[in-house]
Scaffold this active site. Sequence first.
Site, short mmCIF file in Angstrom:
data_model
loop_
_atom_site.label_atom_id
_atom_site.label_comp_id
_atom_site.label_asym_id
_atom_site.label_seq_id
_atom_site.Cartn_x
_atom_site.Cartn_y
_atom_site.Cartn_z
N ARG A 67 -3.02 -2.23 38.56
CA ARG A 67 -2.37 -2.41 39.86
C ARG A 67 -1.93 -3.87 40.07
O ARG A 67 -0.85 -4.13 40.59
CB ARG A 67 -3.33 -1.99 40.98
N HIS A 116 -8.14 -5.78 53.84
CA HIS A 116 -8.77 -5.09 52.71
C HIS A 116 -8.84 -5.96 51.46
O HIS A 116 -8.95 -5.44 50.35
CB HIS A 116 -8.05 -3.77 52.43
N CYS A 127 -23.04 -12.35 42.09
CA CYS A 127 -23.35 -13.50 42.96
C CYS A 127 -22.23 -13.81 43.95
O CYS A 127 -22.35 -14.73 44.76
CB CYS A 127 -23.69 -14.74 42.15
N GLN A 220 8.05 9.11 58.05
CA GLN A 220 7.46 10.29 58.72
C GLN A 220 7.43 10.04 60.22
O GLN A 220 6.86 9.04 60.66
CB GLN A 220 6.00 10.50 58.26
N ALA A 236 11.05 1.29 55.88
CA ALA A 236 10.91 -0.03 56.52
C ALA A 236 11.98 -1.01 56.03
O ALA A 236 12.44 -1.85 56.81
CB ALA A 236 9.52 -0.58 56.22
P1 OAD Z 1 -1.20 5.40 53.04
O1 OAD Z 1 -0.80 5.76 51.66
O2 OAD Z 1 -2.32 6.14 53.67
O3 OAD Z 1 0.07 5.55 53.99
C1 OAD Z 1 1.32 5.03 53.63
C2 OAD Z 1 2.30 5.28 54.75
O4 OAD Z 1 3.53 4.66 54.38
C3 OAD Z 1 2.60 6.76 55.01
O5 OAD Z 1 2.51 7.01 56.41
C4 OAD Z 1 4.03 6.93 54.50
O6 OAD Z 1 4.77 7.90 55.25
C5 OAD Z 1 4.59 5.53 54.73
N1 OAD Z 1 5.74 5.15 53.91
C6 OAD Z 1 6.10 5.58 52.66
N2 OAD Z 1 7.22 4.97 52.26
C7 OAD Z 1 7.60 4.12 53.25
C8 OAD Z 1 8.68 3.21 53.45
N3 OAD Z 1 9.62 3.03 52.52
N4 OAD Z 1 8.74 2.52 54.60
C9 OAD Z 1 7.78 2.68 55.57
N5 OAD Z 1 6.75 3.52 55.43
C10 OAD Z 1 6.65 4.23 54.30
O7 OAD Z 1 -1.45 3.81 53.04
P2 OAD Z 1 -2.24 2.91 54.12
O8 OAD Z 1 -2.02 3.43 55.50
O9 OAD Z 1 -1.89 1.51 53.83
O10 OAD Z 1 -7.71 1.00 51.58
O11 OAD Z 1 -3.73 3.20 53.69
C11 OAD Z 1 -4.77 2.51 54.31
C12 OAD Z 1 -5.84 2.18 53.31
O12 OAD Z 1 -6.23 3.37 52.61
C13 OAD Z 1 -5.44 1.24 52.19
O13 OAD Z 1 -5.49 -0.12 52.59
C14 OAD Z 1 -6.45 1.54 51.14
C15 OAD Z 1 -6.43 3.04 51.19
O14 OAD Z 1 -7.59 3.69 50.75
C16 OAD Z 1 -8.56 0.47 50.69
O15 OAD Z 1 -8.31 0.42 49.50
C17 OAD Z 1 -9.80 -0.06 51.32
#
Ligand code: OAD
Length: 249
Positions: A67, A116, A127, A220, A236
């Site tokens: 990643r 995060h 450590c 969405q 976005a």
């Molecule tokens: P998600 O994968 O849950 O959500 C991504 C969002 O981005 C969805 O609502 C999509 O519809 C939207 N999306 C996709 N393409 C897009 C675009 N071009 N422009 C705008 N929006 C778009 O990701 P997060 O909400 O970031 O945590 O997930 C939250 C956390 O869950 C992450 O930080 C991670 C994950 O587990 C950890 O790793 C602790």
Amino acid sequence: MEFDPQRLAQARHLLVFTGAGVSAESGIPTFRDALSGLWEHFDPARLATPQAFREDPALVWGWYEWRRLKVLEAQPNPAHLAIAELARRVPRLTLVTQNVDDLHERAGSSEVLHLHGSLHTPKCFACNRPFNGQLPVPELPEQGASLEPPRCSGCNGKIRPGVVWFGEALPQQALKDAFKAADECDLLLSVGTSGLVQPAAQIPLRALHQGATLVHINPQPHTCSAPGEYSLVGPAGQILPQLLRQAFG
Ligand code: OAD
């Protein structure tokens, strides 16, 4: 009701809250999108918990290196650039991200609150000391290929990625600053997040409840339940530059 871009032009304290969707157009996979989301292909319990690292550190380290290298190859997209530009247009902007990439910084945003953690700040699993060695930039490993983690120069513990795993606490200062901004802002743009992961997901709702306007930017549509809540539907990288033009010419 449509969101009036003049509301952005008049904002005094803008909070921009981002998730994986803001980096999607840079080629970084999101977590929960159908087909392309990381959690569609990988089990978070095997990759994103302290227990997973204890059981198979090479599998976990290899996945995060994959990643990290994908991010190094990527470039900020028009959404990251528009957010950096917004900071120059409004009196005050707080940027809070759930993302572990550095694309906001590379687009020119400063003082980004990373709730995060970051792929770019590895530390010792034993450590907690920051890793001060140089991480190699190998060929992008195969997704799911194992890679032995380097060792800590202080205690010889295994080095882990500097991200927050499930079951771990968020960085307390960043979370405190983010909640404070949610309590004080007058406009919040929630960009590219599913809003499913706590406690980060409280931030937009907290802002809405104290009277701020809340705008969701996402391909969405969002079901809006309050008068001050709006949904701008689309990627976005298109919506944010358009909003910037409409608000500031
Ligand atoms: P998600 O994968 O849950 O959500 C991504 C969002 O981005 C969805 O609502 C999509 O519809 C939207 N999306 C996709 N393409 C897009 C675009 N071009 N422009 C705008 N929006 C778009 O990701 P997060 O909400 O970031 O945590 O997930 C939250 C956390 O869950 C992450 O930080 C991670 C994950 O587990 C950890 O790793 C602790």
